[in-house]
Design a protein around this motif. Structure first.
Motif, PDB file in Angstrom:
ATOM      1  N   LEU A  48     -55.402   0.820  -1.266  1.00 30.23           N
ATOM      2  CA  LEU A  48     -54.804   1.963  -0.570  1.00 30.23           C
ATOM      3  C   LEU A  48     -53.806   2.691  -1.461  1.00 30.23           C
ATOM      4  O   LEU A  48     -53.713   3.914  -1.421  1.00 30.23           O
ATOM      5  N   GLU A  49     -53.073   1.930  -2.274  1.00 30.05           N
ATOM      6  CA  GLU A  49     -52.147   2.551  -3.225  1.00 30.05           C
ATOM      7  C   GLU A  49     -52.919   3.426  -4.217  1.00 30.05           C
ATOM      8  O   GLU A  49     -52.493   4.542  -4.531  1.00 30.05           O
ATOM      9  N   CYS A  55     -54.855  10.972  -3.957  1.00 34.45           N
ATOM     10  CA  CYS A  55     -54.496  12.116  -3.103  1.00 34.45           C
ATOM     11  C   CYS A  55     -53.406  12.932  -3.787  1.00 34.45           C
ATOM     12  O   CYS A  55     -53.484  14.164  -3.848  1.00 34.45           O
ATOM     13  N   GLN A  56     -52.408  12.253  -4.301  1.00 37.59           N
ATOM     14  CA  GLN A  56     -51.318  12.926  -5.004  1.00 37.59           C
ATOM     15  C   GLN A  56     -51.843  13.637  -6.250  1.00 37.59           C
ATOM     16  O   GLN A  56     -51.479  14.775  -6.525  1.00 37.59           O
ATOM     17  N   TYR A  57     -52.711  12.968  -6.983  1.00 43.54           N
ATOM     18  CA  TYR A  57     -53.281  13.542  -8.198  1.00 43.54           C
ATOM     19  C   TYR A  57     -54.042  14.832  -7.879  1.00 43.54           C
ATOM     20  O   TYR A  57     -53.862  15.848  -8.550  1.00 43.54           O
ATOM     21  N   LEU A  58     -54.886  14.788  -6.855  1.00 45.54           N
ATOM     22  CA  LEU A  58     -55.625  15.990  -6.463  1.00 45.54           C
ATOM     23  C   LEU A  58     -54.678  17.093  -6.006  1.00 45.54           C
ATOM     24  O   LEU A  58     -54.916  18.271  -6.287  1.00 45.54           O
ATOM     25  N   SER A  59     -53.632  16.706  -5.296  1.00 44.19           N
ATOM     26  CA  SER A  59     -52.647  17.687  -4.840  1.00 44.19           C
ATOM     27  C   SER A  59     -51.990  18.416  -6.007  1.00 44.19           C
ATOM     28  O   SER A  59     -51.617  19.583  -5.886  1.00 44.19           O
ATOM     29  N   GLY A  96     -49.563  12.242   5.846  1.00 45.45           N
ATOM     30  CA  GLY A  96     -49.526  13.699   5.919  1.00 45.45           C
ATOM     31  C   GLY A  96     -50.695  14.395   5.230  1.00 45.45           C
ATOM     32  O   GLY A  96     -50.654  15.603   5.012  1.00 45.45           O
ATOM     33  N   TYR A  97     -51.732  13.649   4.901  1.00 46.50           N
ATOM     34  CA  TYR A  97     -52.901  14.244   4.234  1.00 46.50           C
ATOM     35  C   TYR A  97     -54.020  14.610   5.208  1.00 46.50           C
ATOM     36  O   TYR A  97     -55.039  15.145   4.781  1.00 46.50           O
ATOM     37  N   GLU A  98     -53.822  14.339   6.496  1.00 41.98           N
ATOM     38  CA  GLU A  98     -54.828  14.728   7.482  1.00 41.98           C
ATOM     39  C   GLU A  98     -54.916  16.251   7.491  1.00 41.98           C
ATOM     40  O   GLU A  98     -53.911  16.949   7.480  1.00 41.98           O
TER      41      GLU A  98
END
Length: 179
Positions: A48-49, A55-59, A96-98
């Motif tokens: 999960l980490e 997710c952060q990388y794509l953001s 908060g990625y939903e």
């Protein structure tokens, strides 16, 4: 390049793009806007980490369209992978990625609920490694808005999988894994 990435790219080229299982994948594959991340995590928490880090990388990388988190050694048991997927979906909401990202799932032993393990339709979601695909929701909405009959994609894929037969897919995946 990590062997899991090479094999995943080969699977994308031959199965996902080659059979048009995902009509949106070719553009991203050709444009090299797919990020591949290999994780050796075998437990839920580190997996999960890794997913949240992606997710952060794509953001932070708008030039990338999507990310494949490939579990090179862990989550070989399909039920354990499904547990990971459940936790991952919950974590998307809690983090908060939903609405920003959604997950698609692929596994070497993928089996749709209620289907026989040997049904060729399962190969629409079978991959060389357990993989979670992070998809930008805004991008998906844009392509679905202009794609005619997107609801027919799964039905068409299942029909093609049945036409090709399970043996075809087993042989392709076996060959890919040997490379």
């Amino acid at each position: 390049m990590h062997p899991a990435i090479e094999q995943t790219k080969q699977w994308l080229a031959e199965i996902v793009i080659g059979l048009n299982f995902c009509p949106f994948a070719k553009k991203e594959f050709v444009n090299d806007t797919i990020h591949y991340h290999v994780s050796s995590a075998g437990r839920i928490e580190p997996a999960l980490e890794a997913l949240m880090a992606q997710c952060q990388y794509l953001s932070e990388h708008d030039e990338l369209e999507t990310s494949l988190v490939i579990f090179s050694t862990g989550f070989r048991q399909f039920e354990r992978y499904l547990d990971l997927l459940d936790y991952a979906n919950e974590l998307l909401v809690d983090s908060g990625y939903e609405g920003i990202f959604q997950l698609a799932s692929f596994h070497p032993d993928y089996c749709f609920e209620g289907e026989d393990i040997d049904d060729a339709a399962n190969y629409t979601n079978r991959s060389p490694y357990p993989t979670i695909h992070l998809i930008r929701e805004a991008s998906m909405e844009r392509v679905l808005a202009v794609y005619q009959q997107p609801e027919a994609i799964p039905e068409n894929n299942i029909a093609l999988a049945h036409e090709k037969g399970a043996t075809y897919f087993k042989n392709v995946l076996k060959r890919i894994k040997k490379q």
